[in-house]
Design an enzyme around this catalytic site. Structure first.
Site, PDB file in Angstrom:
ATOM      1  N   ARG A 126       0.816  -1.207   0.000  1.00  0.00           N
ATOM      2  CA  ARG A 126       0.000   0.000   0.000  1.00  0.00           C
ATOM      3  C   ARG A 126       0.855   1.265   0.000  1.00  0.00           C
ATOM      4  O   ARG A 126       0.495   2.275  -0.551  1.00  0.00           O
ATOM      5  CB  ARG A 126      -0.906  -0.013   1.246  1.00  0.00           C
ATOM      6  CG  ARG A 126      -1.910   1.082   1.267  1.00  0.00           C
ATOM      7  CD  ARG A 126      -3.020   0.945   2.316  1.00  0.00           C
ATOM      8  NE  ARG A 126      -2.899  -0.107   3.275  1.00  0.00           N
ATOM      9  CZ  ARG A 126      -3.789  -1.094   3.416  1.00  0.00           C
ATOM     10  NH1 ARG A 126      -4.839  -1.164   2.639  1.00  0.00           N
ATOM     11  NH2 ARG A 126      -3.606  -1.992   4.351  1.00  0.00           N
ATOM     12  N   TYR A 127       2.009   1.214   0.661  1.00  0.00           N
ATOM     13  CA  TYR A 127       2.890   2.381   0.751  1.00  0.00           C
ATOM     14  C   TYR A 127       4.159   2.088  -0.046  1.00  0.00           C
ATOM     15  O   TYR A 127       4.613   0.948  -0.071  1.00  0.00           O
ATOM     16  CB  TYR A 127       3.249   2.661   2.217  1.00  0.00           C
ATOM     17  CG  TYR A 127       2.044   2.762   3.123  1.00  0.00           C
ATOM     18  CD1 TYR A 127       1.233   3.897   3.094  1.00  0.00           C
ATOM     19  CD2 TYR A 127       1.697   1.731   3.987  1.00  0.00           C
ATOM     20  CE1 TYR A 127       0.121   3.992   3.911  1.00  0.00           C
ATOM     21  CE2 TYR A 127       0.583   1.826   4.818  1.00  0.00           C
ATOM     22  CZ  TYR A 127      -0.193   2.954   4.774  1.00  0.00           C
ATOM     23  OH  TYR A 127      -1.303   3.056   5.577  1.00  0.00           O
TER      24      TYR A 127
ATOM     25  N   ARG B  76       7.407   0.281   1.888  1.00  0.00           N
ATOM     26  CA  ARG B  76       7.261  -0.907   2.737  1.00  0.00           C
ATOM     27  C   ARG B  76       6.085  -1.761   2.283  1.00  0.00           C
ATOM     28  O   ARG B  76       5.109  -1.233   1.753  1.00  0.00           O
ATOM     29  CB  ARG B  76       7.109  -0.517   4.215  1.00  0.00           C
ATOM     30  CG  ARG B  76       5.968   0.449   4.495  1.00  0.00           C
ATOM     31  CD  ARG B  76       6.352   1.323   5.707  1.00  0.00           C
ATOM     32  NE  ARG B  76       5.221   2.081   6.227  1.00  0.00           N
ATOM     33  CZ  ARG B  76       4.806   3.245   5.721  1.00  0.00           C
ATOM     34  NH1 ARG B  76       5.401   3.759   4.638  1.00  0.00           N
ATOM     35  NH2 ARG B  76       3.789   3.880   6.267  1.00  0.00           N
TER      36      ARG B  76
ATOM     37  N   CYS C 271      -2.407 -18.694  13.245  1.00  0.00           N
ATOM     38  CA  CYS C 271      -2.103 -17.927  14.459  1.00  0.00           C
ATOM     39  C   CYS C 271      -2.133 -18.852  15.667  1.00  0.00           C
ATOM     40  O   CYS C 271      -2.834 -19.865  15.659  1.00  0.00           O
ATOM     41  CB  CYS C 271      -3.160 -16.848  14.694  1.00  0.00           C
ATOM     42  SG  CYS C 271      -3.016 -15.474  13.568  1.00  0.00           S
TER      43      CYS C 271
ATOM     44  N   CYS D  64      -7.864 -14.010  17.920  1.00  0.00           N
ATOM     45  CA  CYS D  64      -8.399 -12.897  18.708  1.00  0.00           C
ATOM     46  C   CYS D  64      -9.812 -12.623  18.202  1.00  0.00           C
ATOM     47  O   CYS D  64     -10.012 -12.509  16.992  1.00  0.00           O
ATOM     48  CB  CYS D  64      -7.530 -11.660  18.521  1.00  0.00           C
ATOM     49  SG  CYS D  64      -5.794 -12.004  18.826  1.00  0.00           S
TER      50      CYS D  64
ATOM     51  N   CYS E 290     -10.078  -9.704  15.816  1.00  0.00           N
ATOM     52  CA  CYS E 290      -9.159  -9.628  14.677  1.00  0.00           C
ATOM     53  C   CYS E 290      -9.870  -9.129  13.425  1.00  0.00           C
ATOM     54  O   CYS E 290     -10.904  -9.667  13.039  1.00  0.00           O
ATOM     55  CB  CYS E 290      -8.558 -10.997  14.391  1.00  0.00           C
ATOM     56  SG  CYS E 290      -7.463 -10.978  12.960  1.00  0.00           S
TER      57      CYS E 290
ATOM     58  N   ARG F 111      -8.688  -9.481  10.481  1.00  0.00           N
ATOM     59  CA  ARG F 111      -8.404 -10.407   9.375  1.00  0.00           C
ATOM     60  C   ARG F 111      -9.011 -11.783   9.643  1.00  0.00           C
ATOM     61  O   ARG F 111      -8.635 -12.758   9.008  1.00  0.00           O
ATOM     62  CB  ARG F 111      -6.888 -10.564   9.183  1.00  0.00           C
ATOM     63  CG  ARG F 111      -6.236  -9.367   8.578  1.00  0.00           C
ATOM     64  CD  ARG F 111      -5.050  -9.748   7.687  1.00  0.00           C
ATOM     65  NE  ARG F 111      -4.383  -8.535   7.258  1.00  0.00           N
ATOM     66  CZ  ARG F 111      -3.282  -8.050   7.838  1.00  0.00           C
ATOM     67  NH1 ARG F 111      -2.716  -8.685   8.837  1.00  0.00           N
ATOM     68  NH2 ARG F 111      -2.755  -6.926   7.400  1.00  0.00           N
TER      69      ARG F 111
ATOM     70  N   ASP G 169     -11.251  -1.801  13.610  1.00  0.00           N
ATOM     71  CA  ASP G 169     -11.630  -1.711  12.191  1.00  0.00           C
ATOM     72  C   ASP G 169     -13.056  -2.192  11.925  1.00  0.00           C
ATOM     73  O   ASP G 169     -13.684  -2.803  12.785  1.00  0.00           O
ATOM     74  CB  ASP G 169     -10.653  -2.538  11.351  1.00  0.00           C
ATOM     75  CG  ASP G 169      -9.280  -1.903  11.285  1.00  0.00           C
ATOM     76  OD1 ASP G 169      -9.213  -0.699  10.979  1.00  0.00           O
ATOM     77  OD2 ASP G 169      -8.283  -2.590  11.570  1.00  0.00           O
TER      78      ASP G 169
ATOM     79  N   ASP H 138      -7.372   2.887  10.366  1.00  0.00           N
ATOM     80  CA  ASP H 138      -7.062   2.418   9.021  1.00  0.00           C
ATOM     81  C   ASP H 138      -8.328   2.607   8.193  1.00  0.00           C
ATOM     82  O   ASP H 138      -9.355   2.001   8.495  1.00  0.00           O
ATOM     83  CB  ASP H 138      -6.635   0.939   9.070  1.00  0.00           C
ATOM     84  CG  ASP H 138      -5.461   0.669   8.147  1.00  0.00           C
ATOM     85  OD1 ASP H 138      -5.516   1.122   6.988  1.00  0.00           O
ATOM     86  OD2 ASP H 138      -4.508   0.008   8.584  1.00  0.00           O
TER      87      ASP H 138
ATOM     88  N   LYS I  92      -3.606   4.367   6.664  1.00  0.00           N
ATOM     89  CA  LYS I  92      -3.751   4.759   8.075  1.00  0.00           C
ATOM     90  C   LYS I  92      -3.745   6.273   8.224  1.00  0.00           C
ATOM     91  O   LYS I  92      -2.960   6.940   7.566  1.00  0.00           O
ATOM     92  CB  LYS I  92      -2.581   4.209   8.879  1.00  0.00           C
ATOM     93  CG  LYS I  92      -2.621   2.720   9.077  1.00  0.00           C
ATOM     94  CD  LYS I  92      -1.483   2.288   9.993  1.00  0.00           C
ATOM     95  CE  LYS I  92      -1.383   0.783  10.080  1.00  0.00           C
ATOM     96  NZ  LYS I  92      -0.988   0.173   8.787  1.00  0.00           N
TER      97      LYS I  92
HETATM   98  C1  PLP Z   1      -0.318  -0.827   8.532  1.00  0.00           C
HETATM   99  C2  PLP Z   1       0.335  -1.171   7.300  1.00  0.00           C
HETATM  100  C3  PLP Z   1       1.693  -0.938   7.105  1.00  0.00           C
HETATM  101  C4  PLP Z   1       2.585  -0.349   8.172  1.00  0.00           C
HETATM  102  O1  PLP Z   1       2.342   0.986   8.368  1.00  0.00           O
HETATM  103  P1  PLP Z   1       3.261   1.804   9.393  1.00  0.00           P
HETATM  104  O2  PLP Z   1       2.544   3.083   9.546  1.00  0.00           O
HETATM  105  O3  PLP Z   1       4.604   1.905   8.768  1.00  0.00           O
HETATM  106  O4  PLP Z   1       3.317   0.985  10.650  1.00  0.00           O
HETATM  107  C5  PLP Z   1       2.270  -1.238   5.900  1.00  0.00           C
HETATM  108  N1  PLP Z   1       1.537  -1.771   4.898  1.00  0.00           N
HETATM  109  C6  PLP Z   1       0.226  -2.022   5.051  1.00  0.00           C
HETATM  110  C7  PLP Z   1      -0.502  -2.605   3.908  1.00  0.00           C
HETATM  111  C8  PLP Z   1      -0.426  -1.733   6.257  1.00  0.00           C
HETATM  112  O5  PLP Z   1      -1.720  -2.009   6.386  1.00  0.00           O
HETATM  113  S1  SF4 Z   2      -5.044 -10.136  15.732  1.00  0.00           S
HETATM  114 FE1  SF4 Z   2      -5.590 -11.630  14.137  1.00  0.00          FE
HETATM  115  S2  SF4 Z   2      -3.698 -11.980  13.007  1.00  0.00           S
HETATM  116 FE2  SF4 Z   2      -3.148 -11.061  14.980  1.00  0.00          FE
HETATM  117  S3  SF4 Z   2      -2.781 -12.809  16.363  1.00  0.00           S
HETATM  118 FE3  SF4 Z   2      -4.904 -12.187  16.638  1.00  0.00          FE
HETATM  119  S4  SF4 Z   2      -6.018 -13.523  15.243  1.00  0.00           S
HETATM  120 FE4  SF4 Z   2      -3.888 -13.585  14.572  1.00  0.00          FE
END
Ligand code: PLP
Ligand code: SF4
Length: 361
Positions: free
Chosen positions: A95-96, A99, A108, A112, A115, A117, A277, A314, A321
């Site tokens: 996305r960025y 990174r 996992c 959680c 979570c 995801r 989220d 996010d 973010k």
């Molecule tokens: C959250 C996230 C990051 C990390 O973002 P930082 O602000 O650097 O911690 C990088 N890529 C994706 C896709 C993310 O969702």
């Molecule tokens: S937040 Fe989601 S991805 Fe992270 S440890 Fe918990 S279940 Fe796994």
């Protein structure tokens, strides 16, 4: 995987095991429906931290399914922050510019309940293999602007030390990469997994940054402290992220204690406090942004700067973010600014900007 590593993962309980714990009638009744939709996984050592006499125990809420997880708002989504739009190849979210996320596994140690995801974690092809990561590694190698790779998932520390070592050696070969960051809940929920062998697998050319995920001060235990000490002694950078969760940590005292203990006991810098989220069935965990801002303003006034995380949201659909504040700027007119300080008092500040330095080319 070596026998010693395997043994650690055998202590993870599933929905059937959980029925052997002193659950309430309501929790027992919804276990089957919820576990048909979302996974249930909890390490036995985490279950031991729960006060079973307290129906509102903040650790219990994070791991024991609730029937509210099946109440889905139409605006909630399986992919709340738009990971899919930004996934050029399997197991990468980019996305960025500088990174990218890489998912070695979607497994996992704990599922959680909050979570975001949770839906992706159900995917059947979510295991680690060298073949499945090949397109991801080629992608990282082909994008020279990427200097940081973030192992996420799933929990990257679920894979064996041999596989971790293989993966990190592959990343080291990509010359534009400088730092490997690992987002993991394992130091908090399965601290025995953190060993010197694991450190050895990770250590090499790349700077290593471990970002733990701790939401409540009671998740900080002697075993957890020891695990974090191993990581810091390895020379790794240590950060923590938390999620703001209704009924778990949405009060100023809990957050203040959490951020202090994370810093002073674990030696981890509180990095982000995430606003919960728009994942499916997370409505009962979500606070308002107003509540989050007001909590941050209260704790900011009490804490050392080292202990204060950035409160972030996010945005849906992959828009990224945004830092939420609070902001202490009340307004300004020309060079006169009005600020609010930590005690809530207003103070004017006269900005002095030398004309000369402004016009210098
Ligand atoms: C959250 C996230 C990051 C990390 O973002 P930082 O602000 O650097 O911690 C990088 N890529 C994706 C896709 C993310 O969702
Ligand atoms: S937040 Fe989601 S991805 Fe992270 S440890 Fe918990 S279940 Fe796994």
């Amino acid at each position: 995987m070596k026998i010693k590593e395997k043994k650690i993962f055998q202590k993870i309980e599933n929905a059937d095991h959980l029925l052997g714990y002193p659950l309430s009638e309501q929790e027992r009744a919804c276990m089957r429906h919820v576990s048909n939709v979302f996974k249930v996984n909890v390490p036995a050592c985490y279950l031991d931290l729960i006060d079973w006499n307290d129906p509102h125990d903040p650790l219990r809420k994070q791991v024991v399914p609730s029937e509210k997880e099946l109440e889905w708002h139409t605006k909630e989504s399986k992919d709340p922050i738009g990971d899919r739009i930004h996934s050029p190849v399997p197991r990468i979210v980019h996305r960025y510019m500088d990174r990218a996320l890489l998912y070695p596994t979607l497994q996992c140690a704990i599922t959680c309940r909050h979570c975001f995801r949770k839906d992706s974690l159900n995917e059947e092809d979510g295991f680690f293999s060298q073949e499945i990561l090949e397109p991801a590694l080629s992608y990282l190698a082909s994008r020279t602007q990427i200097c940081e790779v973030i192992l996420s998932g799933g929990d990257p520390l679920m894979i064996s030390n041999t596989d971790l070592a293989w993966l990190v050696r592959q990343l080291e070969k990509i010359s534009h990469l400088r730092l490997v960051r690992i987002h993991t809940r394992i130091p908090a929920v399965l601290p025995q997994r953190i060993t010197r062998d694991m450190v050895h697998a990770l250590r090499g050319r790349l700077m290593v940054c471990i970002v733990t995920h701790i939401n409540h001060p009671r998740e900080i235990t002697p075993a957890n402290i020891k695990a974090c000490r191993i990581l810091r002694e390895a020379g790794f950078m240590l950060l923590n992220q938390s999620v703001l969760l209704k009924g778990v940590n949405d009060d100023a005292d809990t957050l203040t204690t959490l951020f202090r203990d994370v810093t002073y006991e674990l030696g981890a810098k509180p990095y982000y406090l995430h606003h919960c989220d728009l994942g499916r069935g997370l409505g009962h965990f979500r606070t308002s942004i107003e509540t989050g801002l007001s909590l941050m303003e209260t704790v900011r006034g009490e804490l050392s700067g080292i202990c204060v995380p950035q409160y972030v949201l996010d945005l849906p659909d992959g828009h990224g973010k945004v830092p939420l504040g609070p902001s202490y700027v009340e307004g300004h007119e020309a060079h006169t600014w009005l600020f609010r300080n930590h005690s809530g008092n207003r103070h004017e500040y006269e900005e002095i900007v030398s004309k000369k330095s402004e016009t210098r080319p």
